[in-house]
Design a protein around this motif. Sequence first.
Motif, mmCIF file in Angstrom:
data_model
loop_
_atom_site.group_PDB
_atom_site.id
_atom_site.type_symbol
_atom_site.label_atom_id
_atom_site.label_comp_id
_atom_site.label_asym_id
_atom_site.label_seq_id
_atom_site.Cartn_x
_atom_site.Cartn_y
_atom_site.Cartn_z
ATOM 1 N N ARG A 293 0.799 -1.223 0.000
ATOM 2 C CA ARG A 293 0.000 0.000 0.000
ATOM 3 C C ARG A 293 0.835 1.278 0.000
ATOM 4 N NH1 ARG A 293 -3.107 -3.464 3.372
ATOM 5 N NH2 ARG A 293 -5.263 -3.683 2.659
ATOM 6 N N THR A 294 2.126 1.171 0.242
ATOM 7 C CA THR A 294 2.922 2.390 0.417
ATOM 8 C C THR A 294 3.900 2.657 -0.715
ATOM 9 O OG1 THR A 294 4.615 1.187 1.686
ATOM 10 C CG2 THR A 294 2.769 2.153 2.914
ATOM 11 N N MET A 295 4.244 1.634 -1.499
ATOM 12 C CA MET A 295 5.219 1.811 -2.572
ATOM 13 C C MET A 295 4.635 1.328 -3.893
ATOM 14 S SD MET A 295 8.908 0.744 -0.898
ATOM 15 C CE MET A 295 8.352 -0.868 -0.332
ATOM 16 N N ALA A 296 4.894 2.086 -4.947
ATOM 17 C CA ALA A 296 4.428 1.716 -6.283
ATOM 18 C C ALA A 296 5.393 0.735 -6.928
ATOM 19 C CB ALA A 296 4.302 2.960 -7.158
ATOM 20 N N ALA A 297 4.858 -0.131 -7.731
ATOM 21 C CA ALA A 297 5.667 -0.979 -8.610
ATOM 22 C C ALA A 297 5.779 -0.277 -9.960
ATOM 23 C CB ALA A 297 5.035 -2.349 -8.760
ATOM 24 N N GLY A 298 6.604 -0.827 -10.832
ATOM 25 C CA GLY A 298 6.754 -0.281 -12.183
ATOM 26 C C GLY A 298 6.957 -1.408 -13.175
ATOM 27 N N PHE A 299 6.684 -1.112 -14.426
ATOM 28 C CA PHE A 299 6.820 -2.150 -15.458
ATOM 29 C C PHE A 299 8.254 -2.686 -15.557
ATOM 30 C CE2 PHE A 299 2.948 -1.103 -18.383
ATOM 31 C CZ PHE A 299 2.117 -1.607 -17.402
ATOM 32 N N LEU A 300 9.247 -1.848 -15.247
ATOM 33 C CA LEU A 300 10.628 -2.311 -15.355
ATOM 34 C C LEU A 300 10.974 -3.332 -14.279
ATOM 35 C CD1 LEU A 300 12.595 0.962 -16.212
ATOM 36 C CD2 LEU A 300 11.259 -0.534 -17.695
ATOM 37 N N ASP A 301 10.163 -3.405 -13.227
ATOM 38 C CA ASP A 301 10.410 -4.355 -12.142
ATOM 39 C C ASP A 301 9.984 -5.777 -12.502
ATOM 40 O OD1 ASP A 301 11.200 -2.222 -10.423
ATOM 41 O OD2 ASP A 301 9.098 -1.829 -9.945
ATOM 42 N N ILE A 302 9.108 -5.930 -13.468
ATOM 43 C CA ILE A 302 8.440 -7.222 -13.668
ATOM 44 C C ILE A 302 9.400 -8.285 -14.192
ATOM 45 C CG2 ILE A 302 6.643 -8.378 -15.013
ATOM 46 C CD1 ILE A 302 4.927 -5.899 -14.699
#
Length: 602
Positions: A534-543
């Motif tokens: 709930r506190t940090m966003a993910a990103g497409f580069l992480d996948i």
Amino acid sequence: MEAFAPGAFGTAPWAGFLATDGDLAPYGADDGPGVRSAAGDRARWWFWVLLLAVLAINAAKSPVIIARFEQWDVPAEDFLLRFSISFAWRLALLPLLIRLSAPLLLLVAVLQSLFHMVHTLYFAFFRIPLTWQAAVALAEEGWTLLRLPRVIPWDAGAAIAIADLPLVVGLLLLRQACPQAWPTPGRTARGLGLGGVIILTAALSGLIWLHGSPATWFRSPAVTDHQAVRWCGLPGYMLGRLVWGEPFPRLTYASTIVTGPGRHPPYDIVLIQVESLDSGLIGRRSRDGWLLPHLTALAREGVFFPVTLAYHLGGATTDCEISILNSVEPLVDQPAIKSDRETFPNSMVAILAEQGYSTQAFHGNLGEYFNRRQAFPRMGFQRFHDVHDMQLWGEPDCWGAADELVFAAVARTWASTPAPRFFHVITMTSHSPFDAVNKYPSTYAQAIPADLLQEVEPESVRNYFRSMVYVDACIGSFVASLDRRSTVIAIFGDHSFPLESTDYRSHRVLRDGRLFEFVPLILLVPGATPRVERTMAAGFLDIAPTLLRAAGVPFRLRSAGSDLLDPAAMARSAIPFLGSECSRKDLVRWALEHAAVPGCAL
């Protein structure tokens, strides 16, 4: 064209306003010999006034559209310079314009309006200016969308593009009713043309004095595309990017090398890319319970990132595939997937193929659309299944095959393919204008009742929700057929969609001229502890690095992404986006502050 033949409109009631005594004899240039009358001079004078008024309104379109691009936050001197340049161009061309026939003048006005409309709609959706390179690269897709006009979200700013057309038509009708009074290329026309040249020279000089030369604008990283458009105008921007910009940019991979050890046997991997799935849907309640019960249940069972930063730029949906499969930021204003120069040396798919995986992709659209049939094999896919390959062409009059039929084809192929397997499924039913489910026959297993969500207004949001309910059921059925003990599954939206109502607002945030789009991401990994981030966003580069490590595949990847299963690693990293590093916590805050309904109710 017969409508513009002289006399085609007969005697118009307003013709007397231009020539009350009917004594306008035809004559040549206004500085040549001829029979003149007070009424004729008065009519000619009014034509000049009307013509210059139409030119001024026409010239105002470009600066007004550009100001709207920047939410009206444009310095007054820049706006006045842009208008002066636009109007001066038209004055300089006036001696030529008045020589053109009425049909040709109308054609010029219509083409110009279409030019501005395309720019407006493109910018409204992607928040980046259209370049000549992108226009050429996307021409085929553009023609496809012309057959499906409701797919393109309408923007009120497009009305500005056609605002002057009624005035142009009215002026041409007056010209045909009283052709003798139409301005002729004499002293007045030449004088106005010369005045236009003088104003244009002065305005361009002032622009260069204030901001430097055009070559500097397009080569300096300190000058944004918005500023270049403001100073050059829309045609000037396209020309400047063609002359001084990088004509064929390449993908730029991160310098950081990410590695991971292997395990035996490695897990299977399934990617499910959901069309237009916005952050605000999973965990949202409807009158009868969860809006998307299957995805909500899967989010509770896995590792759920309600706020994931998507890349949705010059390559439209394919930017999602480029960034996720290659762990690289896509090109800003061109579709990298259509570039023959890209060999995708950093592809996660190629790594998996080298490790013995069967790599296959499935999409309910044509394989030629956005060049997937050519680009996907270069990324390492051994097989790409489009709507024809799956023998699903000819379904109801919709754009692409129904998702449940695509998932059925995927399930059959999965069952007949030995492990290890990497399958990438791209859904299609929930593509705008979100009316496909309304056309599906009741015989479909996941068919939606006609009265479902009828209480939701407006219709666009209702159809969007109904489409997602259908897709949710399809995904739930397919995931239930997989062996979750030996399969890593990622389910994510490709981008958001601009929708707003009294109780729903898509998670699209415009900050500092950049459009941030947020989608949900669900990771189902054997042995992983369920959690909601709930506190940090993910990103497409992480996948890519996350999936490779979770599946136990040995890899070496150039990536700015982090392992999403390691919260400490996430906390130490930022997400690159359009030239800046974005804090994961800030992205969550921006997304939830912007949306009327929080993206996660879990």
